[in-house]
Motif scaffolding. Structure first.
Motif, PDB file in Angstrom:
ATOM      1  N   ASP A 156       0.839  -1.149   0.085  1.00 29.64           N
ATOM      2  CA  ASP A 156       0.160  -0.167  -0.496  1.00 29.64           C
ATOM      3  C   ASP A 156       0.972   1.389   0.474  1.00 29.64           C
ATOM      4  O   ASP A 156       1.607   0.776   0.511  1.00 29.64           O
ATOM      5  CB  ASP A 156      -0.757   0.175   0.839  1.00 29.64           C
ATOM      6  CG  ASP A 156      -1.822  -1.101   0.916  1.00 29.64           C
ATOM      7  OD1 ASP A 156      -2.239  -1.695  -0.276  1.00 29.64           O
ATOM      8  OD2 ASP A 156      -2.852  -1.913   2.324  1.00 29.64           O
ATOM      9  N   ARG A 157       0.276   2.320  -0.827  1.00 24.03           N
ATOM     10  CA  ARG A 157       1.038   3.367  -0.689  1.00 24.03           C
ATOM     11  C   ARG A 157       1.689   3.984   0.958  1.00 24.03           C
ATOM     12  O   ARG A 157       2.790   4.710   0.675  1.00 24.03           O
ATOM     13  CB  ARG A 157       0.154   5.026  -1.319  1.00 24.03           C
ATOM     14  CG  ARG A 157       1.147   5.796  -1.035  1.00 24.03           C
ATOM     15  CD  ARG A 157       0.198   7.203  -1.808  1.00 24.03           C
ATOM     16  NE  ARG A 157       0.763   8.244  -2.498  1.00 24.03           N
ATOM     17  CZ  ARG A 157       1.285   8.741  -3.810  1.00 24.03           C
ATOM     18  NH1 ARG A 157       0.453   7.774  -4.866  1.00 24.03           N
ATOM     19  NH2 ARG A 157       2.007  10.420  -4.029  1.00 24.03           N
ATOM     20  N   SER A 158       0.818   3.969   1.945  1.00 26.87           N
ATOM     21  CA  SER A 158       1.560   4.184   3.169  1.00 26.87           C
ATOM     22  C   SER A 158       2.364   3.262   4.113  1.00 26.87           C
ATOM     23  O   SER A 158       3.576   3.490   4.301  1.00 26.87           O
ATOM     24  CB  SER A 158       0.346   4.296   3.913  1.00 26.87           C
ATOM     25  OG  SER A 158       0.003   2.470   4.188  1.00 26.87           O
ATOM     26  N   ARG A 163       4.501   7.070   0.657  1.00 27.17           N
ATOM     27  CA  ARG A 163       3.341   7.899   1.562  1.00 27.17           C
ATOM     28  C   ARG A 163       3.941   9.731   2.047  1.00 27.17           C
ATOM     29  O   ARG A 163       3.080   9.854   2.004  1.00 27.17           O
ATOM     30  CB  ARG A 163       3.652   7.035   3.097  1.00 27.17           C
ATOM     31  CG  ARG A 163       5.431   7.472   3.610  1.00 27.17           C
ATOM     32  CD  ARG A 163       5.533   6.953   4.373  1.00 27.17           C
ATOM     33  NE  ARG A 163       6.106   6.719   5.667  1.00 27.17           N
ATOM     34  CZ  ARG A 163       7.747   6.403   5.643  1.00 27.17           C
ATOM     35  NH1 ARG A 163       7.620   5.380   4.756  1.00 27.17           N
ATOM     36  NH2 ARG A 163       8.524   6.147   6.161  1.00 27.17           N
ATOM     37  N   HIS A 184      -5.917   2.089  -8.246  1.00 32.23           N
ATOM     38  CA  HIS A 184      -4.953   1.487  -7.071  1.00 32.23           C
ATOM     39  C   HIS A 184      -2.854   1.204  -7.818  1.00 32.23           C
ATOM     40  O   HIS A 184      -2.482   0.558  -7.113  1.00 32.23           O
ATOM     41  CB  HIS A 184      -5.329  -0.023  -6.711  1.00 32.23           C
ATOM     42  CG  HIS A 184      -6.761   0.027  -5.673  1.00 32.23           C
ATOM     43  ND1 HIS A 184      -6.181  -0.459  -4.374  1.00 32.23           N
ATOM     44  CD2 HIS A 184      -7.675   0.627  -6.005  1.00 32.23           C
ATOM     45  CE1 HIS A 184      -7.377   0.285  -3.570  1.00 32.23           C
ATOM     46  NE2 HIS A 184      -8.048   0.484  -5.270  1.00 32.23           N
ATOM     47  N   GLN A 186      -0.057   2.334  -6.919  1.00 34.84           N
ATOM     48  CA  GLN A 186       0.094   3.029  -5.317  1.00 34.84           C
ATOM     49  C   GLN A 186       1.262   4.906  -5.262  1.00 34.84           C
ATOM     50  O   GLN A 186       1.552   4.616  -4.491  1.00 34.84           O
ATOM     51  CB  GLN A 186       1.064   1.753  -4.241  1.00 34.84           C
ATOM     52  CG  GLN A 186       0.301   0.271  -3.839  1.00 34.84           C
ATOM     53  CD  GLN A 186      -1.469   0.892  -3.258  1.00 34.84           C
ATOM     54  OE1 GLN A 186      -1.627   1.517  -2.498  1.00 34.84           O
ATOM     55  NE2 GLN A 186      -2.643   0.036  -4.179  1.00 34.84           N
TER      56      GLN A 186
END
Length: 793
Positions: A156-158, A163, A184, A186
């Motif tokens: 996920d991007r985080s 991020r 999606h 990322q």
């Protein structure tokens, strides 16, 4: 001798495909089933927690068509992020079936390698009407950085280095819309919300404060002016300089402390590559692939286009060039503006890891680079460029990094044990087994310096953290002084030490899923043997229960020990000492040839050391035999990089077509069999006396090595023969060996996506450790320093 017929194209073979991406829940398996039946192929397809796995059997031409159509006709909502293929022996499928989905094993998300820029993103960055026009960080779900930016799973991007960049409203809409190519994605970004470029001088001061296009234009102008630029790319820094500028290249070699080792090149387009290099269809496919590696290509005898010649200092004396195409938007844009080939070598001082951080680069590359083209997207881990060659039309990875790592390699038998393998000392890569697969790390490099030691430790911790796996066994080389072995000995888990050349052989057998028994040939420069001597010309018979050394090169001594790897003349002196006074007629000339390689005082000291056996270890190394012959024929007395003498001996036979071979006698007196090089060395001496062309001598030498393999294969009678070790990076040696084995009725195997050099050792160590666990049980506790013997003399 009749040469050399390849395996018939109509023979049934098996193709294994491991496919990752958006391939589940989109009708992918029914599509595969229909495609296989349309081509009358047999096999199976199934889902697993790690992706979709296909095995398909038939004629090779039909399998290649199947693989092409798989990518061009796939379901509209599917996306193949990676498709790793391996050619194997047929097992006799009767039809094609969709099998039950695999549910066992950890459901760990797949970590994709970094993927080269896709055609759609390439079109966008050159479209003035597109909002991403000239934006050097354009990506979508089909391409872009992955492994180099992920910090933790899930992807996920985080959990990535993106991020810190908040998507603007337009990027967010793309990310949220299922029908969009960036659904999606990322690392999605644009000029409004994403990373930006900086151009700084050698002291770190800002040179230009304009937009990305202005900065890239200034960098291109600096290349034209002969400047050396440190360019931050996807997995680390390149040092770039115009490939036609001889003076700038000499300066780069001086500053980087890299005397003669070839530099890699980046070309602006395939058309320019064709002007400079010969290009086969498999090589062209590799250049354009999503892996986008450096591909070793033959230079043209004369350039056919309008571009300037490649400067001599790029690859002195080498008939091949290491070539890659731009693989990120930044590279595409810079090369478009510059318009000619550039050297794009790793951003480091020789023998150190590549730089990945802006501040680190400004410190470590100060004094090398004149300008720094930086950006503010952090790189999580260093990922160097992969290096690939082709052998008989098939890829062979020589350095496994960007585009290939960390794609998993399937294990023949899955269990719940986890093994960490710490690899060798040179060309180090480490590996981790988990959930029925082996994850081989990106190339780390030679563990010669403190920065390399730190990179080795970071990579081990990184693999374990990324896959949330804590190994219960650690596998290492037998050599007590390797940095990797010393590290393994400090760990509080079970230690299995694996002889270097056995790890080579097991690596090749595992990658090719070879049925046992098999004969393994492990030829390289050096490896610590079970008897405490240096091995490197070894043959092993591998069965389900044992690995037995069945043949080896006749040993000779190396005056000065490790110094002999840098001075081929010392290996020649070792051969002379081993021969004694045999065949006095030829010996006089041989003594004269060897003596001419040394100053008289130096020769006396080394001869005394050999007689007294002081710092003169015994070796059975084919790599050192290459060195000795290269020195005897006058090609290379001293080497400035690993394998240089052997490479020059291979280059010398370029254009020579002969089946003539010197003689290796095979001594059967006691096991293991000994390959006696003495008749060959005497024959080479006589050819030198007769003024035979060096290229002819080299060809006869190479052919002699091939016939030695054939001789041992006949003696063992094992139908399957695996070739591994750094010597099989030699294209002529490998291709001729494969063809001759086929003519003699043997089935040869050689490396594909795992390097034949020490970069593949970690995979073999894991296989050996798992064999040991199968024999003794996973809960059998051993002292940490106990050596597990994997062979018997």
């Amino acid at each position: 001798m009749t040469l050399l017929n390849a395996k018939p194209a109509c023979a049934v073979t098996r193709l294994r495909l491991a496919i990752h991406g958006v391939v589940q829940g989109v009708g992918f398996r029914p599509f595969v089933h229909r495609l296989a039946n349309d081509l009358s192929l047999t096999g199976s397809v199934n889902n697993s927690p790690q992706g979709v796995f296909i095995e398909v059997e038939g004629a090779r031409t039909l399998l290649e068509q199947f693989r092409r159509r798989l990518e061009t006709e796939k379901p509209i909502h599917s996306f193949i992020q990676s498709c790793e293929s391996v050619w194997l022996d047929a097992v006799g499928y009767h039809n094609f079936v969709i099998t039950e989905s695999a549910t066992s094993g950890d459901k760990s998300p797949f970590v994709s390698p970094d993927i080269a820029t896709c055609p759609d993103c390439r079109a966008e960055i050159f479209d003035p009407a597109n909002r991403r026009y000239f934006y050097p960080f354009t990506i979508c779900t089909h391409c872009g950085p992955r492994f180099s930016i992920i910090e933790a799973l899930p992807y996920d991007r985080s959990n990535t280095s993106m991020r810190g960049f908040t998507m603007c409203a337009q990027c967010q809409r793309e990310y949220d819309l299922p029908s969009d190519r960036r659904f999606h994605a990322q690392p999605n970004a644009c000029p409004e919300c994403g990373p930006r470029l900086q151009l700084r001088d050698a002291q770190g001061g800002q040179v230009l404060s304009g937009g990305d296009r202005d900065i890239l234009g200034a960098a291109a102008d600096a290349l034209r002016d002969g400047k050396i630029i440190a360019v931050k790319g996807v997995g680390g820094f390149h040092l770039m300089v115009a490939a036609a500028n001889e003076e700038a290249l000499k300066l780069l070699r001086l500053r980087k402390h890299r005397e003669e080792k070839p530099f890699a090149l980046m070309f602006p387009s395939l058309a320019v590559v064709r002007d400079v290099c010969e290009l086969s269809a498999p090589e062209e496919k590799l250049l354009w692939s999503s892996e986008a590696p450096i591909v070793l290509l033959r230079r043209r005898a004369a350039l056919v286009g309008s571009f300037p010649a490649i400067a001599h200092s790029v690859a002195p004396g080498n008939p091949r060039l290491g070539v890659m195409l731009p693989y990120s938007p930044l590279h595409h844009l810079l090369m478009h503006l510059f318009g000619a080939p550039v050297v794009a070598t790793s951003g480091n001082v020789s023998d150190e890891p590549i730089c990945i951080d802006n501040a680190e680069a400004l410190e470590r590359l100060q004094g090398i680079a004149d300008l720094f083209l930086l950006h503010d997207r952090p790189i999580v881990r260093p990922v160097d460029d992969s290096v690939v060659t082709t052998i008989l039309g098939r890829e062979m990875v020589l350095r496994r990094a960007r585009g290939y790592a960390p794609l998993p390699l399937p294990l023949a038998v899955s269990d719940h044990s986890s093994v960490l393998a710490v690899g060798a000392h040179l060309k180090n890569a480490v590996a981790l087994s988990t959930a029925g697969h082996v994850i081989v790390s990106q190339h780390i490099g030679d563990l010669e310096t403190e920065p390399a030691h730190r990179a080795f430790h970071r990579t081990i911790a990184d693999l374990q953290n990324l896959y949330d796996t804590r190994p219960t066994v650690i596998a290492a080389d037998l050599h007590p002084d390797y940095v990797s072995t010393r590290f393994a000995a400090t760990q509080s888990i079970r230690l299995v030490q694996v002889q270097h050349h056995i790890a080579h052989v097991l690596s090749c057998l595992a990658e090719n899923d070879v049925a046992l028994p098999a004969l393994g040939v492990a030829w390289d420069g050096t490896g610590f043997g079970n008897d405490g001597t240096i091995w490197g010309g070894e043959f092993f018979l591998v069965t389900d229960d044992d690995v037995r050394r069945v043949a080896s090169l006749r040993p000779f001594r190396l005056p000065g020990g490790d110094a002999a790897s840098r001075e081929p003349r010392r290996a020649a002196l070792g051969l002379l000492h081993e021969l004694g006074n045999a065949n006095e007629g030829s010996m006089a000339l041989l003594r004269e040839k060897v003596a001419g390689l040394f100053a008289s005082a130096e020769l006396g000291v080394l001869e005394t050391a050999l007689i007294r056996r002081v710092n003169s270890p015994s070796c059975s190394s084919i790599g050192r035999l290459f060195d000795a012959v290269a020195a005897l024929v006058g090609l290379r007395k001293q080497s400035v990089f690993e394998g240089q003498a052997a490479m020059e001996l291979e280059f010398a036979l370029d254009g020579i077509a002969t089946d003539e071979a010197y003689n290796f006698s095979i001594d059967h007196c006691e096991p293991p069999m000994r390959l006696d090089w003495a008749p060959m060395i005497m024959a080479i001496t006589e050819d030198l006396r007769a003024g035979v062309f060096i290229g002819e001598i080299s060809a006869r030498f190479h052919n002699a090595l091939v016939e030695a393999i054939i001789g041992v294969a006949r003696q063992t009678g094992c139908p399957r023969v695996a070739l591994s070790g750094g010597c099989f990076q030699n294209r002529y040696l490998t291709e001729r060996t494969v063809k001759r084995l086929r003519v003699e009725g043997f089935q040869p195997y050689w490396h594909q996506r795992v390097p034949p050099n020490d970069g593949g050792i970690a995979l073999g160590q894991i296989v050996a450790a798992r064999r040991e666990l199968a024999r003794s049980g996973p809960h059998c506790v051993q002292p940490r320093r106990q050596v597990t013997k994997q062979t018997a003399n």
